[in-house]
Write a protein that holds these residues in place. Structure first.
Motif, PDB file in Angstrom:
ATOM      1  N   SER A   1       8.774  -4.894   5.094  1.00  0.00           N
ATOM      2  CA  SER A   1       8.646  -3.825   6.087  1.00  0.00           C
ATOM      3  C   SER A   1       9.567  -4.108   7.263  1.00  0.00           C
ATOM      4  O   SER A   1      10.162  -5.185   7.353  1.00  0.00           O
ATOM      5  CB  SER A   1       7.198  -3.701   6.584  1.00  0.00           C
ATOM      6  OG  SER A   1       6.904  -4.690   7.548  1.00  0.00           O
TER       7      SER A   1
ATOM      8  N   THR B   1       8.656   4.340   3.335  1.00  0.00           N
ATOM      9  CA  THR B   1       7.254   4.553   2.960  1.00  0.00           C
ATOM     10  C   THR B   1       7.016   4.400   1.461  1.00  0.00           C
ATOM     11  O   THR B   1       7.823   4.838   0.639  1.00  0.00           O
ATOM     12  CB  THR B   1       6.815   5.963   3.398  1.00  0.00           C
ATOM     13  OG1 THR B   1       7.265   6.200   4.726  1.00  0.00           O
ATOM     14  CG2 THR B   1       5.311   6.100   3.351  1.00  0.00           C
ATOM     15  N   TYR B   2       5.902   3.749   1.143  1.00  0.00           N
ATOM     16  CA  TYR B   2       5.447   3.452  -0.216  1.00  0.00           C
ATOM     17  C   TYR B   2       6.278   2.361  -0.887  1.00  0.00           C
ATOM     18  O   TYR B   2       6.017   2.009  -2.032  1.00  0.00           O
ATOM     19  CB  TYR B   2       5.419   4.706  -1.105  1.00  0.00           C
ATOM     20  CG  TYR B   2       4.527   5.786  -0.551  1.00  0.00           C
ATOM     21  CD1 TYR B   2       3.151   5.589  -0.433  1.00  0.00           C
ATOM     22  CD2 TYR B   2       5.054   7.003  -0.121  1.00  0.00           C
ATOM     23  CE1 TYR B   2       2.322   6.576   0.090  1.00  0.00           C
ATOM     24  CE2 TYR B   2       4.238   7.995   0.400  1.00  0.00           C
ATOM     25  CZ  TYR B   2       2.877   7.771   0.512  1.00  0.00           C
ATOM     26  OH  TYR B   2       2.060   8.739   1.030  1.00  0.00           O
TER      27      TYR B   2
ATOM     28  N   THR C   1      -0.254   3.112   4.399  1.00  0.00           N
ATOM     29  CA  THR C   1       0.258   3.190   3.032  1.00  0.00           C
ATOM     30  C   THR C   1       0.721   1.806   2.594  1.00  0.00           C
ATOM     31  O   THR C   1       1.186   1.008   3.406  1.00  0.00           O
ATOM     32  CB  THR C   1       1.433   4.177   2.929  1.00  0.00           C
ATOM     33  OG1 THR C   1       2.499   3.734   3.792  1.00  0.00           O
ATOM     34  CG2 THR C   1       1.002   5.566   3.353  1.00  0.00           C
TER      35      THR C   1
ATOM     36  N   THR D   1       2.573   0.261   5.820  1.00  0.00           N
ATOM     37  CA  THR D   1       3.115   1.097   6.886  1.00  0.00           C
ATOM     38  C   THR D   1       1.956   1.856   7.511  1.00  0.00           C
ATOM     39  O   THR D   1       1.168   2.481   6.789  1.00  0.00           O
ATOM     40  CB  THR D   1       4.156   2.098   6.355  1.00  0.00           C
ATOM     41  OG1 THR D   1       5.285   1.382   5.858  1.00  0.00           O
ATOM     42  CG2 THR D   1       4.623   3.039   7.466  1.00  0.00           C
TER      43      THR D   1
ATOM     44  N   ASP E   1      10.873   2.021   8.179  1.00  0.00           N
ATOM     45  CA  ASP E   1       9.936   1.679   7.113  1.00  0.00           C
ATOM     46  C   ASP E   1      10.118   2.693   5.989  1.00  0.00           C
ATOM     47  O   ASP E   1       9.872   3.893   6.186  1.00  0.00           O
ATOM     48  CB  ASP E   1       8.496   1.731   7.618  1.00  0.00           C
ATOM     49  CG  ASP E   1       7.927   0.366   7.940  1.00  0.00           C
ATOM     50  OD1 ASP E   1       8.639  -0.634   7.759  1.00  0.00           O
ATOM     51  OD2 ASP E   1       6.763   0.289   8.380  1.00  0.00           O
TER      52      ASP E   1
ATOM     53  N   HIS F   1       7.471   8.928  14.574  1.00  0.00           N
ATOM     54  CA  HIS F   1       6.990   9.375  13.265  1.00  0.00           C
ATOM     55  C   HIS F   1       7.774  10.636  12.905  1.00  0.00           C
ATOM     56  O   HIS F   1       7.645  11.667  13.563  1.00  0.00           O
ATOM     57  CB  HIS F   1       5.488   9.667  13.343  1.00  0.00           C
ATOM     58  CG  HIS F   1       4.929  10.295  12.097  1.00  0.00           C
ATOM     59  ND1 HIS F   1       3.834  11.143  12.118  1.00  0.00           N
ATOM     60  CD2 HIS F   1       5.311  10.212  10.798  1.00  0.00           C
ATOM     61  CE1 HIS F   1       3.561  11.548  10.900  1.00  0.00           C
ATOM     62  NE2 HIS F   1       4.442  10.988  10.073  1.00  0.00           N
TER      63      HIS F   1
END
Length: 484
Positions: free
Chosen positions: A227, A251-252, A265, A257, A249, A127
């Motif tokens: 994804s 994001t959004y 998300t 995710t 990924d 992350h």
């Protein structure tokens, strides 16, 4: 279908045959079928695991077991029903069983294709938060850009760990994950619950395979609204051949995710105007560049991990599908750290000042590309903005070929044959987003050409497939510069 699912369906039909055609006096046959079917039912439920597609088979099997066992009891009353009613009920039962079996076949518990490389594959998830970049896709101005990144790498798996599930194994996280899918498609949650049984070929958090030299690395971007999960087989395949693969990924811009703290998300990216493509493309390109920075930190030890000194920063490639493929091209052009790239069926969002790309690149297009190309050339005199952009894109492809790169298409494929979606269900073909080609075959062809390309460009080996047409893969067609 899984082994005990097939045995369960067969035992259910065997019980029905016993009830219809075997005399009540054949006690041993009835008891044997009843006990055997009971064992199969229990093993399927508690070892392989329940799934809703087989609900009717479960109910009928349990009911038949009870009837078969009790019909041989001395206390059982010998009920007689008319032939018409008997065979009408039997026909209805057979239809219900066929429907239930059909659902289990066409909505299967799928596993990713077996690896064809010599190495086992490990995987580890990170992350990352870019503290220098604001998140522009949310309304909270304090948000920073967060990314979930999964690394795939060669391993010995000396501890004999079990293969990882494809989807989150934590029950609560998995529940949140499928809720995002189900709400987007307006379906009940249970429809996707059986995904929890699908397996990868990878082992989580195992040690990287020792090597006398660092591993070349390939970054992989998914398509808009999908994804990194849909590219697990491609990542595994490259890793099994001695690459470190980093899937991102964005994001959004994903279907879902999931973050370590349990947040999930979904897709909120706006793509209503042509300008939106360029703006979102810039975000994705910066995502890839940021992840490259983190790869450098992993290799140097700034981020503590087992990858210190194991990554060959001089041999980095990037690939992607659809919008991720366009991002792969844009990143290859802009980032000097990237040595080569692959675009899988992605229309470019940046074409201005991109025609002088001088790095090895490969465009892989779906089977409809040649037909589209012929139609486009008939109408290319239009002055609209989209036509101009497509014309510029073809000019870029021509330059890529002239620089020693490749533009190929694969007959029988459609857009989503470049993802793992083709393994989820044969019914997906009916939508037209995957082609007539067998899913595993199509996946294998893509993997072989991507591997051959990166072997040549990042390892200095191979390169036979990308030289030109090959009798082993007649589906693969090479585009010549004069065709563009």
């Amino acid at each position: 279908m899984r082994l005990f699912e097939m045995l369960l369906v067969l035992s259910c039909f065997a019980l029905l045959v016993d009830l219809l055609f075997i005399k009540r006096s054949a006690k041993k046959i009835g008891l044997g079928l009843g006990i055997g079917s009971s064992v199969i039912l229990l093993v399927q439920l508690f070892v392989e695991g329940y799934r809703w597609q087989l609900l009717l088979v479960y109910i009928m099997t349990a009911l038949f077991i009870l009837i078969v066992l009790f019909r041989h009891s001395e206390k059982m009353v010998n009920l007689k029903i008319g032939k018409f009613l008997k065979y009408s009920l039997s026909s209805l039962i057979v239809i219900l069983l066929v429907v239930s079996t059909g659902l289990s076949v066409y909505l299967p518990v799928f596993n990713l294709p077996k690896l064809d490389g010599p190495e086992k594959v490990g995987t580890q998830t990170f992350h990352f938060t870019d503290q220098n970049r604001d998140e522009v896709l949310t309304e909270d101005q304090s948000d920073k850009r967060e990314l979930m990144v999964q690394v795939w790498y060669p391993t010995e798996n000396s501890n004999n760990n079990k293969r990882e599930p494809l989807f989150p194994k934590d029950k609560e996280m998995f529940k949140k994950y499928i809720q995002t899918y189900s709400s987007s498609l307006n379906l009940p949650d249970f429809v996707f619950n059986y995904w929890k049984y699908s397996k990868t070929n990878s082992y989580e958090n195992v040690e990287i395979l020792p090597s006398t030299s660092p591993y070349p690395v390939v970054l992989l971007s998914h398509g808009m609204g999908t994804s990194r999960v849909l590219h697990a087989s491609q990542a595994e395949n490259l890793a099994s051949h001695g690459f470190i693969v980093v899937t991102i990924d964005h994001t959004y811009s994903t279907f879902a995710t999931i973050f370590p703290d349990g947040r999930v998300t979904d897709y909120i990216t706006k793509m209503t105007k042509i300008d939106d493509r360029s703006k979102v493309g810039d975000i994705w390109t910066k995502d890839v560049e940021f992840v490259i920075n983190q790869i450098e930190n992993l290799n140097s030890g700034v981020i503590e991990s087992q990858f210190k000194g194991k990554i060959d920063l001089n041999n980095m490639g990037v690939m992607g599908h659809s919008f991720g493929g366009a991002t792969a091209f844009n990143t290859t052009y802009l980032d000097p750290r990237i040595k080569a790239g692959v675009n899988m069926d992605g229309s470019l969002y940046k074409v201005k000042n991109r025609d002088d790309i001088n790095k090895p690149f490969m465009f892989i297009r779906s089977g409809s590309f040649k037909e589209w190309l012929v139609d486009f050339k008939k109408d290319k005199n239009s002055d609209d903005e989209i036509t101009k952009q497509l014309s510029d894109e073809l000019h870029i492809m021509k330059n890529v070929i002239n620089q020693g790169g490749n533009v190929i298409y694969i007959e029988g494929t459609q857009h989503f044959n470049f993802t793992d979606l083709q393994f989820y269900s044969e019914l997906i073909k009916l939508t037209g987003i995957t082609g007539d080609i067998n899913g595993k075959k199509g996946s294998s062809i893509v993997n072989q050409y991507v591997l051959d390309f990166f072997n040549k460009q990042l390892k200095g080996t191979g390169g036979n497939l990308i030289q030109g047409p090959n009798d082993m893969y007649p589906e693969v067609k090479f585009i010549e510069p004069e065709e563009l």
